[in-house]
Design a protein around this motif. Structure first.
Motif, PDB file in Angstrom:
ATOM      1  N   THR A  75       0.824  -1.212   0.000  1.00 17.83           N
ATOM      2  CA  THR A  75       0.000   0.000   0.000  1.00 17.83           C
ATOM      3  C   THR A  75       0.859   1.263   0.000  1.00 17.83           C
ATOM      4  O   THR A  75       0.452   2.304   0.518  1.00 17.83           O
ATOM      5  CB  THR A  75      -0.974   0.039   1.199  1.00 17.83           C
ATOM      6  N   LYS A  76       2.067   1.164  -0.573  1.00 18.35           N
ATOM      7  CA  LYS A  76       2.980   2.303  -0.607  1.00 18.35           C
ATOM      8  C   LYS A  76       3.013   2.902  -2.013  1.00 18.35           C
ATOM      9  O   LYS A  76       3.160   2.178  -2.999  1.00 18.35           O
ATOM     10  CB  LYS A  76       4.388   1.871  -0.205  1.00 18.35           C
ATOM     11  N   GLN A  77       2.878   4.227  -2.073  1.00 22.03           N
ATOM     12  CA  GLN A  77       2.977   4.910  -3.343  1.00 22.03           C
ATOM     13  C   GLN A  77       4.376   4.718  -3.920  1.00 22.03           C
ATOM     14  O   GLN A  77       5.376   4.887  -3.220  1.00 22.03           O
ATOM     15  CB  GLN A  77       2.684   6.408  -3.157  1.00 22.03           C
ATOM     16  N   GLY A  78       4.462   4.322  -5.195  1.00 23.75           N
ATOM     17  CA  GLY A  78       5.737   4.119  -5.854  1.00 23.75           C
ATOM     18  C   GLY A  78       6.216   2.687  -5.846  1.00 23.75           C
ATOM     19  O   GLY A  78       7.014   2.286  -6.717  1.00 23.75           O
ATOM     20  N   GLU A  79       5.751   1.874  -4.886  1.00 26.84           N
ATOM     21  CA  GLU A  79       6.203   0.490  -4.795  1.00 26.84           C
ATOM     22  C   GLU A  79       5.698  -0.345  -5.964  1.00 26.84           C
ATOM     23  O   GLU A  79       6.377  -1.280  -6.417  1.00 26.84           O
ATOM     24  CB  GLU A  79       5.746  -0.125  -3.471  1.00 26.84           C
ATOM     25  N   THR A  80       4.516  -0.013  -6.478  1.00 24.83           N
ATOM     26  CA  THR A  80       3.966  -0.762  -7.609  1.00 24.83           C
ATOM     27  C   THR A  80       4.888  -0.672  -8.818  1.00 24.83           C
ATOM     28  O   THR A  80       5.072  -1.655  -9.552  1.00 24.83           O
ATOM     29  CB  THR A  80       2.563  -0.236  -7.968  1.00 24.83           C
ATOM     30  N   THR A  81       5.479   0.482  -9.047  1.00 23.77           N
ATOM     31  CA  THR A  81       6.411   0.649 -10.165  1.00 23.77           C
ATOM     32  C   THR A  81       7.539  -0.359 -10.085  1.00 23.77           C
ATOM     33  O   THR A  81       7.892  -1.018 -11.079  1.00 23.77           O
ATOM     34  CB  THR A  81       6.986   2.078 -10.155  1.00 23.77           C
ATOM     35  N   THR A  82       8.107  -0.527  -8.900  1.00 28.66           N
ATOM     36  CA  THR A  82       9.233  -1.448  -8.710  1.00 28.66           C
ATOM     37  C   THR A  82       8.826  -2.899  -8.959  1.00 28.66           C
ATOM     38  O   THR A  82       9.520  -3.640  -9.681  1.00 28.66           O
ATOM     39  CB  THR A  82       9.794  -1.301  -7.282  1.00 28.66           C
ATOM     40  N   ILE A  83       7.714  -3.328  -8.367  1.00 31.25           N
ATOM     41  CA  ILE A  83       7.352  -4.740  -8.467  1.00 31.25           C
ATOM     42  C   ILE A  83       6.835  -5.107  -9.858  1.00 31.25           C
ATOM     43  O   ILE A  83       7.042  -6.231 -10.329  1.00 31.25           O
ATOM     44  CB  ILE A  83       6.339  -5.144  -7.379  1.00 31.25           C
ATOM     45  N   VAL A  84       6.191  -4.173 -10.534  1.00 33.59           N
ATOM     46  CA  VAL A  84       5.708  -4.468 -11.883  1.00 33.59           C
ATOM     47  C   VAL A  84       6.885  -4.570 -12.856  1.00 33.59           C
ATOM     48  O   VAL A  84       6.898  -5.437 -13.738  1.00 33.59           O
ATOM     49  CB  VAL A  84       4.685  -3.407 -12.343  1.00 33.59           C
ATOM     50  N   ARG A  85       7.876  -3.708 -12.694  1.00 33.53           N
ATOM     51  CA  ARG A  85       9.077  -3.828 -13.542  1.00 33.53           C
ATOM     52  C   ARG A  85       9.746  -5.182 -13.307  1.00 33.53           C
ATOM     53  O   ARG A  85      10.242  -5.815 -14.253  1.00 33.53           O
ATOM     54  CB  ARG A  85      10.050  -2.697 -13.240  1.00 33.53           C
ATOM     55  N   LYS A  86       9.786  -5.633 -12.051  1.00 34.03           N
ATOM     56  CA  LYS A  86      10.368  -6.944 -11.748  1.00 34.03           C
ATOM     57  C   LYS A  86       9.582  -8.066 -12.414  1.00 34.03           C
ATOM     58  O   LYS A  86      10.172  -8.985 -13.019  1.00 34.03           O
ATOM     59  CB  LYS A  86      10.411  -7.159 -10.238  1.00 34.03           C
ATOM     60  N   LEU A  87       8.261  -8.022 -12.274  1.00 32.68           N
ATOM     61  CA  LEU A  87       7.435  -9.085 -12.865  1.00 32.68           C
ATOM     62  C   LEU A  87       7.644  -9.181 -14.370  1.00 32.68           C
ATOM     63  O   LEU A  87       7.674 -10.279 -14.940  1.00 32.68           O
ATOM     64  CB  LEU A  87       5.956  -8.823 -12.552  1.00 32.68           C
ATOM     65  N   ILE A  88       7.822  -8.049 -15.020  1.00 34.45           N
ATOM     66  CA  ILE A  88       7.962  -8.047 -16.478  1.00 34.45           C
ATOM     67  C   ILE A  88       9.393  -8.380 -16.911  1.00 34.45           C
ATOM     68  O   ILE A  88       9.603  -9.270 -17.742  1.00 34.45           O
ATOM     69  CB  ILE A  88       7.532  -6.685 -17.056  1.00 34.45           C
ATOM     70  N   SER A  89      10.369  -7.689 -16.340  1.00 31.34           N
ATOM     71  CA  SER A  89      11.745  -7.821 -16.845  1.00 31.34           C
ATOM     72  C   SER A  89      12.501  -9.009 -16.277  1.00 31.34           C
ATOM     73  O   SER A  89      13.356  -9.587 -16.957  1.00 31.34           O
ATOM     74  CB  SER A  89      12.529  -6.536 -16.571  1.00 31.34           C
ATOM     75  N   VAL A 100      -6.713  -3.292  -7.357  1.00 29.68           N
ATOM     76  CA  VAL A 100      -8.005  -2.804  -6.875  1.00 29.68           C
ATOM     77  C   VAL A 100      -8.056  -1.285  -6.938  1.00 29.68           C
ATOM     78  O   VAL A 100      -9.017  -0.693  -7.430  1.00 29.68           O
ATOM     79  CB  VAL A 100      -8.257  -3.295  -5.433  1.00 29.68           C
ATOM     80  N   ALA A 101      -7.001  -0.626  -6.444  1.00 27.38           N
ATOM     81  CA  ALA A 101      -6.973   0.835  -6.384  1.00 27.38           C
ATOM     82  C   ALA A 101      -6.565   1.435  -7.716  1.00 27.38           C
ATOM     83  O   ALA A 101      -5.617   0.968  -8.367  1.00 27.38           O
ATOM     84  CB  ALA A 101      -6.016   1.292  -5.295  1.00 27.38           C
ATOM     85  N   SER A 102      -7.265   2.486  -8.122  1.00 25.26           N
ATOM     86  CA  SER A 102      -6.932   3.158  -9.377  1.00 25.26           C
ATOM     87  C   SER A 102      -5.528   3.751  -9.340  1.00 25.26           C
ATOM     88  O   SER A 102      -4.794   3.695 -10.337  1.00 25.26           O
ATOM     89  CB  SER A 102      -7.950   4.261  -9.661  1.00 25.26           C
ATOM     90  N   SER A 103      -5.138   4.337  -8.207  1.00 28.58           N
ATOM     91  CA  SER A 103      -3.823   4.970  -8.117  1.00 28.58           C
ATOM     92  C   SER A 103      -2.704   3.962  -8.364  1.00 28.58           C
ATOM     93  O   SER A 103      -1.720   4.268  -9.063  1.00 28.58           O
ATOM     94  CB  SER A 103      -3.650   5.642  -6.752  1.00 28.58           C
ATOM     95  N   LYS A 104      -2.830   2.762  -7.807  1.00 26.61           N
ATOM     96  CA  LYS A 104      -1.807   1.732  -8.007  1.00 26.61           C
ATOM     97  C   LYS A 104      -1.848   1.192  -9.435  1.00 26.61           C
ATOM     98  O   LYS A 104      -0.810   0.887 -10.040  1.00 26.61           O
ATOM     99  CB  LYS A 104      -2.014   0.588  -7.011  1.00 26.61           C
ATOM    100  N   SER A 105      -3.045   1.052  -9.995  1.00 24.99           N
ATOM    101  CA  SER A 105      -3.171   0.586 -11.374  1.00 24.99           C
ATOM    102  C   SER A 105      -2.563   1.589 -12.347  1.00 24.99           C
ATOM    103  O   SER A 105      -1.958   1.210 -13.362  1.00 24.99           O
ATOM    104  CB  SER A 105      -4.650   0.361 -11.721  1.00 24.99           C
ATOM    105  N   LEU A 106      -2.709   2.869 -12.032  1.00 25.56           N
ATOM    106  CA  LEU A 106      -2.132   3.911 -12.880  1.00 25.56           C
ATOM    107  C   LEU A 106      -0.607   3.934 -12.803  1.00 25.56           C
ATOM    108  O   LEU A 106       0.052   4.369 -13.752  1.00 25.56           O
ATOM    109  CB  LEU A 106      -2.698   5.273 -12.479  1.00 25.56           C
TER     110      LEU A 106
END
Length: 331
Positions: A75-89, A100-106
């Motif tokens: 639930t930390k702003q900015g953490e989604t960027t890190t984990i999504v890059r990991k999942l992809i790369s 679930v949250a729009s902010s994290k999806s964005l």
């Protein structure tokens, strides 16, 4: 004594490495499994895990099992960027489920779009999520739809015109709903007599409620999530505001249902695509029509949003009651 009604709208280079040659099909899921929104992410994950287990127990997809790789953004702003890059790369997933949250999806959407990895948001309703690009989808309806639904419900079904809004300024979901609903009220004879804000995690809403009570609205619309909304409703009763609340498609189990539907719809699209080629998979998701989800029949429209019905429930005297189903319409 003021008697108002509380309404809660309680959502670099192309590195998409083909993964169908592997023994499993790698799918990434990201969500808030810890932190303030842990209940949201846990519910989504429960639904996704259930769907994946059912798919794998039935033989998988095109003879391959789905391997679900789950990451927690805390639930930390900015953490989604890190984990999504990991999942992809690093993990080379063929698709993403969340959030679930729009902010994290964005946070995730531009990364998925650049990598050409399909992302299916579960309960992120902000219109900007799928507007990011043609690889971004959702299985829920949008703020545009549900904000108009709740505004029409107030004006047409309740016959009320004077409204106050309480908006969670930390949630894109809440801000978007308020703005769209306010515009509808302004165009259709409603009057916004007071606006107040709060932030996710707040516990004391007495100052906002005191200000709202002085404006004497017929209806208070809370465009937020249920942890804060439930506290607002409880404190509102202490101010003499009527003990009645209408709850709009935000039961905790809704997140599990949408997670389940996202995983099942993805598996169906992989079958129709004949594999996990990113462009073919994107096209298969985009062509989904009348998919029998547990949250309702899902058709992906040209804007990559889900066309589906909305259900209004009332909570009265401690019990949940079905009120009505509203089909998707522009207005």
């Amino acid at each position: 004594m003021m008697r108002a009604i509380l309404l809660t709208i309680c959502l670099a280079a192309d590195i998409s490495i083909p993964a169908f040659s592997q023994d499993t099909i790698r799918v990434g899921e990201f969500g808030s499994l810890t932190g303030d929104n842990a209940s949201f992410g846990t519910s989504q994950n429960n639904g996704v895990q259930m769907a994946v287990q059912e798919i794998n127990d039935s033989g998988g997809v095109l003879g391959k099992k789905i391997q679900l790789l789950v990451e927690d953004n805390e639930t930390k702003q900015g953490e989604t960027t890190t984990i999504v890059r990991k999942l992809i790369s690093q993990d080379h997933v063929v698709a993403l489920i969340g959030e679930v949250a729009s902010s994290k999806s964005l946070e995730a959407a531009p990364i998925a779009q650049e990598a050409k990895i399909p992302q299916i948001a579960t309960a992120a309703t902000n219109p900007r999520v799928t507007q990011t690009g043609d690889f971004i989808f959702r299985v829920c309806f949008t703020d545009d739809f549900q904000a108009v639904v709740i505004a029409r419900f107030v004006l047409e079904n309740l016959g009320k015109k004077r409204v106050a809004f309480m908006t969670d300024v930390k949630q894109d979901y809440s801000v978007g709903l308020t703005n769209i609903a306010k515009a509808y009220f302004a165009k259709n004879g409603g009057q916004v007599v007071k606006e107040q804000s709060y932030s996710s995690g707040d516990k004391d809403f007495r100052a906002q409620l005191t200000d709202i009570k002085a404006a004497d609205p017929d209806v208070i619309i809370i465009t937020g999530y249920y942890p804060e909304a439930s506290l607002i409703a409880k404190q509102a009763r202490q101010f003499g505001i009527k003990s009645y609340k209408a709850k709009y498609n935000v039961l905790p189990d809704a997140f599990a249902a949408l997670g389940y539907d996202a995983a099942k719809l993805l598996a169906d699209a992989i079958k129709r695509a004949g594999g996990t080629d990113s462009q073919k998979l994107r096209d298969a998701i985009a062509s989904t029509k009348d998919f029998p989800g547990v949250s309702g029949k899902i058709t992906i429209n040209p804007e990559r949003n889900a066309d589906k019905s909305a259900v209004i429930l009332t909570i009265k005297d401690g019990a949940v009651h079905y009120y009505k189903t509203i089909e998707p319409k522009a207005s």
